[in-house]
Design a protein around this motif. Structure first.
Motif, PDB file in Angstrom:
ATOM      1  N   VAL A 164       0.840  -1.194   0.000  1.00 15.68           N
ATOM      2  CA  VAL A 164       0.000   0.000   0.000  1.00 15.68           C
ATOM      3  C   VAL A 164       0.877   1.246   0.000  1.00 15.68           C
ATOM      4  CG1 VAL A 164      -1.851  -1.197   1.205  1.00 15.68           C
ATOM      5  CG2 VAL A 164      -0.168   0.097   2.526  1.00 15.68           C
ATOM      6  N   ALA A 165       0.345   2.315  -0.614  1.00 19.61           N
ATOM      7  CA  ALA A 165       1.079   3.588  -0.673  1.00 19.61           C
ATOM      8  C   ALA A 165       0.759   4.463   0.525  1.00 19.61           C
ATOM      9  CB  ALA A 165       0.749   4.323  -1.969  1.00 19.61           C
ATOM     10  N   ILE A 222      -1.566  10.221  -3.214  1.00 12.63           N
ATOM     11  CA  ILE A 222      -0.945   9.094  -3.905  1.00 12.63           C
ATOM     12  C   ILE A 222      -1.206   9.183  -5.404  1.00 12.63           C
ATOM     13  CG2 ILE A 222      -1.176   7.657  -1.852  1.00 12.63           C
ATOM     14  CD1 ILE A 222      -3.451   6.157  -3.215  1.00 12.63           C
ATOM     15  N   GLN A 223      -0.493   8.390  -6.162  1.00 12.33           N
ATOM     16  CA  GLN A 223      -0.584   8.415  -7.623  1.00 12.33           C
ATOM     17  C   GLN A 223      -1.650   7.439  -8.112  1.00 12.33           C
ATOM     18  OE1 GLN A 223       1.339  10.625  -9.409  1.00 12.33           O
ATOM     19  NE2 GLN A 223       1.965  11.300  -7.345  1.00 12.33           N
ATOM     20  N   ASN A 224      -2.164   7.678  -9.336  1.00 13.30           N
ATOM     21  CA  ASN A 224      -3.091   6.739  -9.956  1.00 13.30           C
ATOM     22  C   ASN A 224      -2.432   5.361 -10.035  1.00 13.30           C
ATOM     23  OD1 ASN A 224      -4.888   8.772 -10.272  1.00 13.30           O
ATOM     24  ND2 ASN A 224      -4.767   8.901 -12.491  1.00 13.30           N
ATOM     25  N   GLU A 254      -1.808   3.453  -7.470  1.00 14.17           N
ATOM     26  CA  GLU A 254      -1.324   3.075  -6.149  1.00 14.17           C
ATOM     27  C   GLU A 254      -2.497   2.690  -5.253  1.00 14.17           C
ATOM     28  OE1 GLU A 254       2.921   5.307  -5.572  1.00 14.17           O
ATOM     29  OE2 GLU A 254       1.137   6.456  -5.000  1.00 14.17           O
ATOM     30  N   ILE A 255      -2.171   2.056  -4.135  1.00 19.77           N
ATOM     31  CA  ILE A 255      -3.212   1.460  -3.290  1.00 19.77           C
ATOM     32  C   ILE A 255      -3.299   2.172  -1.946  1.00 19.77           C
ATOM     33  CG2 ILE A 255      -3.928  -0.645  -2.070  1.00 19.77           C
ATOM     34  CD1 ILE A 255      -2.575  -2.195  -4.355  1.00 19.77           C
ATOM     35  N   ARG A 315      -7.514   0.622  -5.131  1.00 19.91           N
ATOM     36  CA  ARG A 315      -6.545   1.108  -6.105  1.00 19.91           C
ATOM     37  C   ARG A 315      -7.082   2.410  -6.705  1.00 19.91           C
ATOM     38  NH1 ARG A 315      -2.712  -1.845  -8.507  1.00 19.91           N
ATOM     39  NH2 ARG A 315      -3.900  -3.783  -8.214  1.00 19.91           N
ATOM     40  N   LYS A 316      -6.278   3.451  -6.653  1.00 16.47           N
ATOM     41  CA  LYS A 316      -6.720   4.757  -7.119  1.00 16.47           C
ATOM     42  C   LYS A 316      -6.932   4.775  -8.623  1.00 16.47           C
ATOM     43  CE  LYS A 316      -5.590   9.688  -7.150  1.00 16.47           C
ATOM     44  NZ  LYS A 316      -4.665  10.749  -6.691  1.00 16.47           N
TER      45      LYS A 316
END
Length: 240
Positions: A7-8, A33-35, A37-38, A78-79
């Motif tokens: 996870v981020a 967080i970035q697309n 990432e979790i 997830r993003k």
């Protein structure tokens, strides 16, 4: 449970549900967080199990799985790229206005319509033990007690504190209720004092419980509104 990649970020929603602030907390962490990432969302509220996957589908995040922990549940998201901006949601919350409609009914009563709820209220000054409906002052004191109880629970949850039970006893005193009833011409009908005790049963340290109480008073809309004009004496008592 399927194996979840690292996870981020992790956020703790405590006892909040998706309709009472959890989604704002999630969006704040999603922004960091970035697309792809979790985000791990930890929650103790049972309704999140159904509501969070539905929200993810709506805003095009990918709900991956959940895992039962000792005291809560972890949800893994997830993003995606279609979520509305956090700033827009914060602005919408900032400018939200509460709206109720009050309609006169039989005798000295009224119906209050608040969103999907309706409740009955009676005359402000009624001294009987049994009344047709709670008075406006009863609701005011009840609103204060509710704001403190729910607020304390929310802040304790965010801090990871275990609370076994809570109860708030609240009393209110008017300057001169006889002025309100047109039986005297001196004084004022306003509330001049609100007192009571806020009881918390918890195995946590007293210092942590006291700090949470002070935060609750600081963040309570009802308490902070009333304390500007009314002498407030709500005492905190921890019970072990």
């Amino acid at each position: 449970m399927n194996e979840i990649p690292a996870v981020a970020a992790t956020c703790d929603g405590g006892d909040l549900d998706c309709g009472s602030g959890l989604l704002l907390i999630i969006k704040k962490h999603m922004d960091a967080i970035q697309n792809g990432e979790i985000l791990e969302v930890r929650s103790r509220e049972r309704t999140v199990a159904e509501d969070l996957p539905a929200w993810c589908r709506m805003v095009q995040h990918e709900f991956l799985d959940s895992k039962k922990n000792k005291d809560d549940v972890s949800y893994f998201i997830r993003k995606g790229g279609a979520d509305s901006s956090l700033q827009q949601d914060l602005e919408a919350a900032r400018h939200y206005e509460w709206n109720v409609r009050v309609q006169a009914k039989e005798g000295l009563t009224a119906n209050v319509y608040s969103r999907n709820h309706t409740f009955k209220a009676g005359q402000p000054a009624d001294f009987s033990a049994n009344v047709e409906a709670p008075s406006a002052i009863d609701y005011l004191l009840g609103s204060l007690g509710t704001c403190l109880i729910v607020g304390y629970k929310q802040h304790a949850s965010r801090r990871g504190l275990t609370i076994d039970a809570m109860e708030c006893s609240v009393k209110g005193k008017l300057d001169n209720v006889l002025y309100h009833m047109q039986l005297e011409d001196e004084g004022s009908p306003r509330l001049i004092e609100i007192s009571g005790t806020f009881y918390v049963s918890s195995p946590e340290e007293t210092a942590s419980l006291q700090e949470t109480w002070e935060l609750t008073l600081e963040r309570s809309p009802i308490y902070q509104t009333l304390c500007q004009t009314v002498h407030m004496d709500i005492r905190f008592a921890s019970v072990f």
